[in-house]
Design an enzyme around this catalytic site. Sequence first.
Site, mmCIF file in Angstrom:
data_model
loop_
_atom_site.group_PDB
_atom_site.id
_atom_site.type_symbol
_atom_site.label_atom_id
_atom_site.label_comp_id
_atom_site.label_asym_id
_atom_site.label_seq_id
_atom_site.Cartn_x
_atom_site.Cartn_y
_atom_site.Cartn_z
ATOM 1 N N ASP A 33 16.441 -26.106 -4.954
ATOM 2 C CA ASP A 33 16.510 -25.070 -5.993
ATOM 3 C C ASP A 33 17.652 -25.345 -6.975
ATOM 4 O OD1 ASP A 33 14.536 -23.996 -4.559
ATOM 5 O OD2 ASP A 33 15.592 -22.146 -3.974
ATOM 6 N N LEU A 83 -18.500 -7.118 -7.274
ATOM 7 C CA LEU A 83 -19.289 -7.737 -6.208
ATOM 8 C C LEU A 83 -20.001 -6.681 -5.385
ATOM 9 C CD1 LEU A 83 -16.601 -10.237 -4.873
ATOM 10 C CD2 LEU A 83 -18.720 -10.864 -6.025
ATOM 11 N N GLU A 120 -14.080 -17.468 0.474
ATOM 12 C CA GLU A 120 -12.711 -17.229 -0.009
ATOM 13 C C GLU A 120 -12.221 -15.885 0.504
ATOM 14 O OE1 GLU A 120 -12.801 -17.209 -4.327
ATOM 15 O OE2 GLU A 120 -14.380 -18.720 -4.239
ATOM 16 N N LYS A 122 -10.835 -12.300 0.203
ATOM 17 C CA LYS A 122 -10.878 -11.351 -0.910
ATOM 18 C C LYS A 122 -9.486 -10.733 -1.013
ATOM 19 C CE LYS A 122 -13.673 -7.590 -2.761
ATOM 20 N NZ LYS A 122 -12.633 -6.611 -3.064
ATOM 21 N N ASP A 124 -6.438 -8.525 -2.087
ATOM 22 C CA ASP A 124 -6.393 -7.125 -2.485
ATOM 23 C C ASP A 124 -5.357 -6.954 -3.590
ATOM 24 O OD1 ASP A 124 -7.181 -4.582 -2.430
ATOM 25 O OD2 ASP A 124 -6.289 -4.052 -0.499
ATOM 26 N N TYR A 232 -9.861 -17.576 -8.911
ATOM 27 C CA TYR A 232 -11.086 -17.644 -8.106
ATOM 28 C C TYR A 232 -12.352 -17.892 -8.925
ATOM 29 C CZ TYR A 232 -11.274 -12.597 -9.179
ATOM 30 O OH TYR A 232 -11.280 -11.378 -9.793
ATOM 31 N N LYS A 322 -16.683 -6.924 3.805
ATOM 32 C CA LYS A 322 -15.432 -6.168 3.909
ATOM 33 C C LYS A 322 -14.891 -6.114 5.350
ATOM 34 C CE LYS A 322 -13.995 -4.138 0.695
ATOM 35 N NZ LYS A 322 -14.343 -3.126 -0.285
ATOM 36 N N CYS A 416 18.819 20.361 20.191
ATOM 37 C CA CYS A 416 18.043 19.275 20.788
ATOM 38 C C CYS A 416 16.779 19.828 21.446
ATOM 39 C CB CYS A 416 18.907 18.545 21.811
ATOM 40 S SG CYS A 416 17.977 17.336 22.765
ATOM 41 N N CYS A 419 17.447 19.154 25.517
ATOM 42 C CA CYS A 419 18.512 19.790 26.297
ATOM 43 C C CYS A 419 19.067 21.039 25.624
ATOM 44 C CB CYS A 419 19.639 18.797 26.573
ATOM 45 S SG CYS A 419 20.629 18.440 25.115
ATOM 46 N N CYS A 434 21.356 14.302 18.854
ATOM 47 C CA CYS A 434 21.791 15.236 19.888
ATOM 48 C C CYS A 434 23.116 14.689 20.398
ATOM 49 C CB CYS A 434 20.765 15.280 21.014
ATOM 50 S SG CYS A 434 21.452 15.956 22.534
ATOM 51 N N CYS A 440 22.295 15.065 28.252
ATOM 52 C CA CYS A 440 20.944 15.407 27.784
ATOM 53 C C CYS A 440 19.949 14.596 28.613
ATOM 54 C CB CYS A 440 20.811 15.065 26.300
ATOM 55 S SG CYS A 440 19.117 15.053 25.687
HETATM 56 S S1 IVH Z 1 -15.257 -13.113 -7.463
HETATM 57 C C1 IVH Z 1 -18.549 -12.504 -10.302
HETATM 58 N N1 IVH Z 1 -13.482 -13.858 -5.690
HETATM 59 O O1 IVH Z 1 -12.820 -8.392 -5.827
HETATM 60 C C2 IVH Z 1 -17.549 -12.584 -9.232
HETATM 61 N N2 IVH Z 1 -13.355 -11.643 -6.514
HETATM 62 O O2 IVH Z 1 -15.139 -6.466 -5.789
HETATM 63 C C3 IVH Z 1 -16.388 -11.725 -9.470
HETATM 64 N N3 IVH Z 1 -11.495 -10.338 -5.650
HETATM 65 O O3 IVH Z 1 -12.933 -7.530 -9.223
HETATM 66 C C4 IVH Z 1 -15.336 -11.698 -8.497
HETATM 67 N N4 IVH Z 1 -10.652 -11.920 -4.360
HETATM 68 O O4 IVH Z 1 -10.700 -8.284 -8.233
HETATM 69 C C5 IVH Z 1 -13.917 -12.854 -6.464
HETATM 70 N N5 IVH Z 1 -11.946 -14.664 -4.156
HETATM 71 C C6 IVH Z 1 -12.382 -13.681 -4.924
HETATM 72 C C7 IVH Z 1 -11.747 -12.430 -4.973
HETATM 73 C C8 IVH Z 1 -12.280 -11.423 -5.780
HETATM 74 C C9 IVH Z 1 -10.522 -10.680 -4.789
HETATM 75 C C10 IVH Z 1 -11.654 -9.019 -6.264
HETATM 76 C C11 IVH Z 1 -11.765 -9.061 -7.767
HETATM 77 C C12 IVH Z 1 -13.043 -8.379 -8.115
HETATM 78 C C13 IVH Z 1 -13.339 -7.606 -6.872
HETATM 79 C C14 IVH Z 1 -14.829 -7.450 -6.721
#
Ligand code: IVH
Length: 694
Positions: A33, A83, A120, A122, A124, A232, A322, A416, A419, A434, A440
Amino acid sequence: MQNPTMAIINAIKDQLRQHNYNYYILDDPSIPDAEYDRLMQQLLAIEADFPQWITTDSPSQRVGATPLESFEQVTHAVPMLSLDNAFNGEDLQAFDRRVRERLTKSSNKAIDDIVTYTCEPKLDGIAVSLTYEKGMLVTAATRGDGSRGENITQNIRTLDSVPLSLLGKGWPDILEVRGEVYMPTAGFEALNKKLASNGLKTYVNPRNTAAGSLRQLDSSITATRPLELCAYGVGLVSDDDSLPGQHFDILHQLQSWGFKINDQMRRVQGIEACLDYYQLLASKRASLAYDIDGIVFKVDELELQQSLGFVARAPRWAIAHKFPAQEEMTRLLKVDFQVGRTGAVTPVARLEPVFVGGVTVSNATLHNMDEIQRLGLCLGDTVIIRRAGDVIPKVVKVVQERRCESASPIVAPTSCPVCGGPVLRDDGEAALKCINGLRCSAQIVQAIKHFVSRKAMDIDGLGEKQVQALVDADKIKNVADLYTLDPLALSGMARMGEKSANNLLSALQKSKSTSLAKFLFSLGIREVGEATARSLALYYGCLANIQTADMESLLNVDDVGPVVAQRILHFFANTDTLLVIEKLQSVGVYWPEFDPIEEQAKQESLPFKELCFVVTGTMSSVSRDELKSQLQALGAKVASSVSKKTDYLVAGEKAGSKLTKAQTLQVPVLDESAALAMIASGLQVLEEGVLMPN
Ligand code: IVH
C-alpha cells in the site's frame, strides 16, 4: 512529440490503474500500500503544478465533485430488466423445461439437449448501468423503473472497483455495463459500529446501506463508504463483434477491461448441475464476504438468449433461485431481563416465533437500554428480525406504520430481577448492573457454570439447571462448595440419579488436578480469558505471585493493559474471593508450579512462538480444541477473534463471520489439512532442534 512531463504523468497513471486493477478487481495486490500511496502522491504533486493536464479519468479524480441539488433523470438506452424467481427445485426444473421446449419450437435444439448455464450469486445490492464512450466513463445510473433511472455518475466515480476509463483494448465505442453495487459485510458492520458509538441510527442491512450511500447528493460521503461494483451483464453495445458469443465469456472480457466479476461464478451443463451449484453456494452463504439472496442462472449462448426473448419485464433465458429470507417481520411480545456472570442485566426480546434465515426464532438479544432507545422499541411493536449466517438474531427495526395504540414503553428495571438487589449503570458503560455480586444467585450460578465449563475446570455433569437447583437448595454458595458435595447431598436432587451423582463426584475428583492457567481462567476474573490466563501463568509461574502483583508488574505481562490489570487487582483485593481460593486449595485442587524463567526460555525455543492463529469452523479429523492445543504446544498464540495481528485463520467446514473478516483483512486462511501439515512441520523443527548438538 509528447512533452516529457506529460509522458511521466501518463506512465504514473497507467501504473496506478494497473495497481488498482490488481488490488480491487483481481484481489491480488502486486505492491505494498505504501508504494501505491507514494505513486499517488507523485501524481498529485505533478497535477498540482500542471492543473491543465488533469484528465477526468485520472486516478486522482475519484472524489471532489461539488454536491448536487438533486439527481437528474437518465433514460436507459436498453431497458434494465428484472428477473423471474424460483423458490424451489421444482420451479427451477420447470424453468429449464420451458427453455428447452421453446428452443425446440424455434428449432435451435432438440428437447433432450442439455442447456449450458452460467451460475452467478445474486448479490443483494443496487443495480446500476454504466455507459462508456470511447472507453471513458460518461454516465452511471440507477435502475429506477427500468426505463429511467437517476444519474449517479459522481458517486459511482468514487468506487475503486469502477474503471474511470477502460483498460486493455478491443472495447466497442459505446458500452453499457450492468452490475450490482453492494457493501461487503465487514464494511457494513464497521460502519454501523461507528454510527452506534456516536449514538446515531444504524442501518438495517448492507443492501439498504449501499442504497443510502449511492443516493448521497454529496459524493464525498459516498467516497467514505466501502462500496464495490460487480459486473453481471451488458446493455447497449455499439459493435456486437467486440464481445464473445457466450455470457460467461462476456463477463471475463469485462474483467479484462477493468471490471470486478464474481469469483464464485461457474458455467455448467444442464439443470441438475445448477441445483448442485445452488446447494454448494447455500452452504457457503454465511462465509461469503457479502450478502447474497439467491443464485441467478442464465442461458449461456447469446444466440439462444435472443431466440428465447423476453416476457413483460423479465428475460425468458434467466431466473433467480432465491434463498430463505434473512429478514422477517414479527411481533415483540415481551422483554425479559437476564443477569449474567458479571451482573450485567441484559434485555432479551421474546418474539412471536418466526422462520428466518433457515430457523425458527423466538428470542433476540437487545444488548442494552441504549439499543432499545435507538430502535425506539415498545412492547407490542411489529419489528424486523435479521438472522444472517451464524450470527445471533437481532431486532433491526421497528415497523412504525404498524405500531398499535396499546404499544407500551419498555421500562428498565431498578432492581435485579433475580436477587432484588440494586441495579446501577456505571459511568461510560451501556449495561445496567446488579451490584450484589456473589450475593446474587444469578451471578453465583453463572460463576459456577463458568468454573465447571470445558475450558476451565472441565467438570462434566453439571448443566445450568443442576447448578441452579444446587444453589436454590442452598447446597452450594460458591465454587469451592462443589468439592464438599457427597452422595447424601446429591440424593433427591432433580435430574440427579445415583449414576449421575457418582459420575459427577468422580468428575469433581478428577478436576482437582489442573494447570495454573486453567485455574486462573476458571476463577472468572473479568477480562481474563483463556489467552490472558495463559500469559499470566507463564509470566508468574505460581498463584501467590499473581495475587500479590502490583499494577507495574502486571503491565509487563503480554496482553495485559491498564484495564485488565485493574480488574485483576480488584479481583484479588476481595477477601471473600481469597477465602474461596484458599478453600479450593484446602480441598485438594492443585497444579504444578514452575520457574517462569525456565518455562519462558522453553517457550522461546518453540517454532511457532511468533505466530498468532484463530481457529474456526468444524474440523473433520480433530476437534477444534485439540487443534488449538497442538498449536499452543508449538508456542503459537491462539486468539478468539481475527484482527490485523492474526497470522493465520484455520477455517474448517461452515466457517462464518471469522472467515469473512480474515478475507477482508487479507489474513491467510488455512484449511484443516494445511493446518495439520503446518503442525507436522512445526513438530519436525522441534524434534530436529532438540536433536541438534549445542
Ligand atoms: S441479471 C436481464 N445477475 O437482481 C437480467 N441480476 O431481480 C437482469 N442481481 O435488478 C439482471 N445479482 O439488481 C443479474 N448476477 C446477477 C445479479 C442480479 C444481483 C439483481 C439485479 C437485478 C435483480 C433482479
